[in-house]
Design a protein around this motif. Structure first.
Motif, PDB file in Angstrom:
ATOM      1  N   ASP A   4      30.990  20.358 -72.445  1.00  0.00           N
ATOM      2  CA  ASP A   4      32.119  20.248 -71.516  1.00  0.00           C
ATOM      3  C   ASP A   4      31.744  20.745 -70.119  1.00  0.00           C
ATOM      4  OD1 ASP A   4      33.628  19.217 -73.546  1.00  0.00           O
ATOM      5  OD2 ASP A   4      34.723  21.071 -73.972  1.00  0.00           O
ATOM      6  N   GLU A   5      31.022  21.856 -70.063  1.00  0.00           N
ATOM      7  CA  GLU A   5      30.634  22.411 -68.772  1.00  0.00           C
ATOM      8  C   GLU A   5      29.665  21.488 -68.044  1.00  0.00           C
ATOM      9  OE1 GLU A   5      29.019  26.688 -66.968  1.00  0.00           O
ATOM     10  OE2 GLU A   5      29.464  26.456 -69.107  1.00  0.00           O
ATOM     11  N   VAL A   6      28.715  20.918 -68.782  1.00  0.00           N
ATOM     12  CA  VAL A   6      27.760  19.999 -68.166  1.00  0.00           C
ATOM     13  C   VAL A   6      28.460  18.733 -67.680  1.00  0.00           C
ATOM     14  CG1 VAL A   6      25.844  18.436 -68.714  1.00  0.00           C
ATOM     15  CG2 VAL A   6      25.674  20.853 -69.282  1.00  0.00           C
ATOM     16  N   VAL A   7      29.422  18.223 -68.452  1.00  0.00           N
ATOM     17  CA  VAL A   7      30.142  17.013 -68.044  1.00  0.00           C
ATOM     18  C   VAL A   7      30.980  17.278 -66.793  1.00  0.00           C
ATOM     19  CG1 VAL A   7      31.977  15.406 -68.696  1.00  0.00           C
ATOM     20  CG2 VAL A   7      30.134  15.922 -70.305  1.00  0.00           C
ATOM     21  N   ARG A   8      31.590  18.461 -66.691  1.00  0.00           N
ATOM     22  CA  ARG A   8      32.337  18.782 -65.470  1.00  0.00           C
ATOM     23  C   ARG A   8      31.406  18.781 -64.255  1.00  0.00           C
ATOM     24  NH1 ARG A   8      35.088  22.436 -68.871  1.00  0.00           N
ATOM     25  NH2 ARG A   8      33.727  24.166 -68.247  1.00  0.00           N
ATOM     26  N   GLY A   9      30.256  19.410 -64.404  1.00  0.00           N
ATOM     27  CA  GLY A   9      29.297  19.414 -63.313  1.00  0.00           C
ATOM     28  C   GLY A   9      28.794  18.026 -62.995  1.00  0.00           C
ATOM     29  N   LEU A  10      28.519  17.232 -64.036  1.00  0.00           N
ATOM     30  CA  LEU A  10      28.051  15.864 -63.850  1.00  0.00           C
ATOM     31  C   LEU A  10      29.075  15.014 -63.109  1.00  0.00           C
ATOM     32  CD1 LEU A  10      26.426  13.254 -64.545  1.00  0.00           C
ATOM     33  CD2 LEU A  10      27.470  13.348 -66.809  1.00  0.00           C
ATOM     34  N   THR A  11      30.354  15.162 -63.444  1.00  0.00           N
ATOM     35  CA  THR A  11      31.404  14.374 -62.796  1.00  0.00           C
ATOM     36  C   THR A  11      31.506  14.713 -61.315  1.00  0.00           C
ATOM     37  OG1 THR A  11      32.633  14.313 -64.882  1.00  0.00           O
ATOM     38  CG2 THR A  11      33.842  13.757 -62.882  1.00  0.00           C
ATOM     39  N   ALA A  12      31.482  16.001 -60.990  1.00  0.00           N
ATOM     40  CA  ALA A  12      31.556  16.413 -59.586  1.00  0.00           C
ATOM     41  C   ALA A  12      30.316  15.975 -58.822  1.00  0.00           C
ATOM     42  CB  ALA A  12      31.737  17.931 -59.498  1.00  0.00           C
ATOM     43  N   PHE A  13      29.148  16.159 -59.412  1.00  0.00           N
ATOM     44  CA  PHE A  13      27.909  15.732 -58.773  1.00  0.00           C
ATOM     45  C   PHE A  13      27.896  14.217 -58.571  1.00  0.00           C
ATOM     46  CE2 PHE A  13      23.709  13.846 -59.650  1.00  0.00           C
ATOM     47  CZ  PHE A  13      23.039  14.237 -58.498  1.00  0.00           C
ATOM     48  N   PRO A  57      39.022   3.144 -52.335  1.00  0.00           N
ATOM     49  CA  PRO A  57      38.875   3.315 -53.787  1.00  0.00           C
ATOM     50  C   PRO A  57      37.983   4.492 -54.148  1.00  0.00           C
ATOM     51  CG  PRO A  57      37.582   1.440 -53.019  1.00  0.00           C
ATOM     52  CD  PRO A  57      38.423   1.876 -51.859  1.00  0.00           C
ATOM     53  N   VAL A  58      37.102   4.893 -53.235  1.00  0.00           N
ATOM     54  CA  VAL A  58      36.202   6.009 -53.515  1.00  0.00           C
ATOM     55  C   VAL A  58      36.989   7.288 -53.791  1.00  0.00           C
ATOM     56  CG1 VAL A  58      34.328   7.438 -52.580  1.00  0.00           C
ATOM     57  CG2 VAL A  58      34.341   4.974 -52.173  1.00  0.00           C
ATOM     58  N   HIS A  84      30.369  12.135 -58.140  1.00  0.00           N
ATOM     59  CA  HIS A  84      31.210  11.707 -57.028  1.00  0.00           C
ATOM     60  C   HIS A  84      30.582  12.065 -55.692  1.00  0.00           C
ATOM     61  CE1 HIS A  84      34.529  12.164 -54.052  1.00  0.00           C
ATOM     62  NE2 HIS A  84      34.757  10.940 -54.476  1.00  0.00           N
ATOM     63  N   ALA A  85      30.013  13.260 -55.590  1.00  0.00           N
ATOM     64  CA  ALA A  85      29.362  13.658 -54.339  1.00  0.00           C
ATOM     65  C   ALA A  85      28.197  12.732 -54.015  1.00  0.00           C
ATOM     66  CB  ALA A  85      28.886  15.105 -54.443  1.00  0.00           C
ATOM     67  N   LEU A  86      27.409  12.395 -55.029  1.00  0.00           N
ATOM     68  CA  LEU A  86      26.270  11.499 -54.811  1.00  0.00           C
ATOM     69  C   LEU A  86      26.753  10.105 -54.437  1.00  0.00           C
ATOM     70  CD1 LEU A  86      23.137  11.329 -55.051  1.00  0.00           C
ATOM     71  CD2 LEU A  86      23.504  10.433 -57.357  1.00  0.00           C
ATOM     72  N   TYR A  87      27.813   9.641 -55.106  1.00  0.00           N
ATOM     73  CA  TYR A  87      28.362   8.323 -54.806  1.00  0.00           C
ATOM     74  C   TYR A  87      28.847   8.268 -53.360  1.00  0.00           C
ATOM     75  CZ  TYR A  87      30.958   3.997 -55.490  1.00  0.00           C
ATOM     76  OH  TYR A  87      31.405   2.706 -55.394  1.00  0.00           O
ATOM     77  N   THR A  88      29.555   9.295 -52.936  1.00  0.00           N
ATOM     78  CA  THR A  88      30.051   9.343 -51.562  1.00  0.00           C
ATOM     79  C   THR A  88      28.900   9.337 -50.566  1.00  0.00           C
ATOM     80  OG1 THR A  88      32.006  10.568 -52.305  1.00  0.00           O
ATOM     81  CG2 THR A  88      31.494  10.646 -49.954  1.00  0.00           C
TER      82      THR A  88
END
Length: 397
Positions: free
Chosen positions: A18-27, A265-266, A29-33
């Motif tokens: 769960d902790e890794v997935v939270r970090g992955l999701t935030a990372f 949409p981003v 989005h930042a990388l996508y942006t």
């Protein structure tokens, strides 16, 4: 293949998924942006990029390691076990994914749904003779199911890497790097592949032909809109709607996130926005009009990774846990996706190429561009065998 002798892939227990997935999701989005262009179609796989960086983290030290932990949200303990657990929960195939017949056609009477195919593969390719550290190899084997293939970067290492990429993506990605520096000593790669049928295909309702799709700049393009009426999980909020399209026979689903006209949409891909959508999804009778799409995105990740805060990867990086004197030269990401009436096929690869570090700047400079002397000496006795001087290097006497 170099492997940690006798090391089998572990079965992780109580991994901090769960902790890794939270970090992955935030990372993600930042990388996508940082990497996406608002006016252009974009697809990336945060999962693929994170796997590649997590493997690099297994051999990182010092500031490089702490920066990766901070930016990707890795927990103090167990991040590699978490990626191992993610692989076991997500993948559906053991080994190379089968290559589908992309020439085959289907019609509305075809109700048979193929089981989903999801593959995650990790590969490492090291210069023959490179002394890769055993602790790093043990982590790769036990948590990522990967050994290191020995290649010669002076010969056809790129061919071996591209053959692996082609195989692991069922032919959707044919090559990883446009070029490899002759000084390359190690390449680290991840591949993610997906092929899945919709639980509710769009084949029953006739599509809306020649519909207008309004671009962000207000211009329009004509396209076909697939149509579906079904009980689907749906959520909405101020300025947005979300609908979940489940894939048959799996826990996977596509969320279609539609902002109000004129909004980006981003913004709907932030962790907070995804959290609001997840919390609001409820079964509703939905009429959905959706275009199909088929495109690819190729990214040089060096600038986006710097933008999200991973400067130490490139400035004095410490990958001493992999091998001595390695410097990260390239980080490349390639992804593509096809969506039609029947489902989705997508693939992504991420590659990191490491070269040998350049020699340090000399402590002294000697420039013999004017007359100079020379002596050929016997070291142990300091006896001069030849002595002389150069007055004119162009002269022959």
């Amino acid at each position: 293949m170099l492997v940690a002798q006798g090391v089998r892939r572990e079965v992780p227990r109580e991994a901090p998924v769960d902790e890794v997935v939270r970090g992955l999701t935030a990372f993600g989005h930042a990388l996508y942006t940082a990497g996406a262009k608002p006016s252009a179609n974009t697809v990336i796989s945060p999962l693929s990029v994170a796997y590649a960086l997590a493997m690099a983290r297994a051999g990182a030290a010092g500031t490089t390691a702490s920066e990766l932990d901070r930016v990707l949200g890795f927990p103090p303990a167990g991040p590699h076990a978490a990626f191992n657990a993610l692989t076991r929960q997500i993948v559906t195939v053991d080994g190379v994914p089968p290559r589908p017949d992309r020439r085959a056609t289907r019609d509305a009477q075809d109700s048979e749904q193929d089981p989903p195919v999801v593959g995650i593969a990790n590969g490492l390719f090291a210069q023959r003779g490179l002394p890769v550290k055993q602790k790093f190899l043990r982590t790769l084997a036990s948590q990522y199911g990967a050994g290191v293939r020995t290649v010669d970067f002076q010969e056809d290492a790129a061919g071996a890497i591209n053959a692996w990429v082609d195989e692991q993506t069922a032919g959707r990605v044919e090559k990883l790097f446009e070029r490899l520096d002759p000084l390359t000593r190690l390449v680290m790669a991840n591949a993610v592949y997906l092929k899945a049928d919709w639980l509710h295909p769009f084949a029953e309702d006739p599509p809306e032909q020649d519909a207008a799709f309004t671009r962000a700049d207000g211009s329009t393009v004509r396209t076909k809109l697939m149509r579906l009426k079904a009980d689907l999980r749906y959520a909405s909020g101020p300025g947005w709607q979300a609908v979940e399209l489940p894939y048959a026979g799996s826990d996977l689903a596509m969320w279609v996130l539609v902002p109000e006209r004129g909004s980006s949409p981003v913004d709907l891909l932030t962790p907070a926005a995804l959290g609001r959508a997840a919390a609001g999804l409820k079964v509703t009778n939905v009429g959905l009009s959706l275009p199909g799409w088929d495109f690819a995105t190729d990214l040089d990740l060096r600038a986006p990774l710097r933008t999200v805060g991973l400067n130490a990867l490139f400035d004095g990086a410490d990958f001493s846990g992999i091998a001595d004197d390695l410097v990260l030269d390239q980080v490349v990401h390639r992804a593509n996706i096809t969506v039609d009436e029947w489902g989705t096929e997508a693939a992504a690869v991420t590659g990191m190429a490491f070269i040998v570090s350049a020699r340090p700047s000399p402590a002294a400079e000697v420039r013999a561009d004017h007359p100079f002397a020379f002596a050929i000496m016997h070291g142990p006795t300091s006896a001069p065998l030849f002595v002389g001087h150069v007055a004119d290097p162009a002269a022959t006497a």
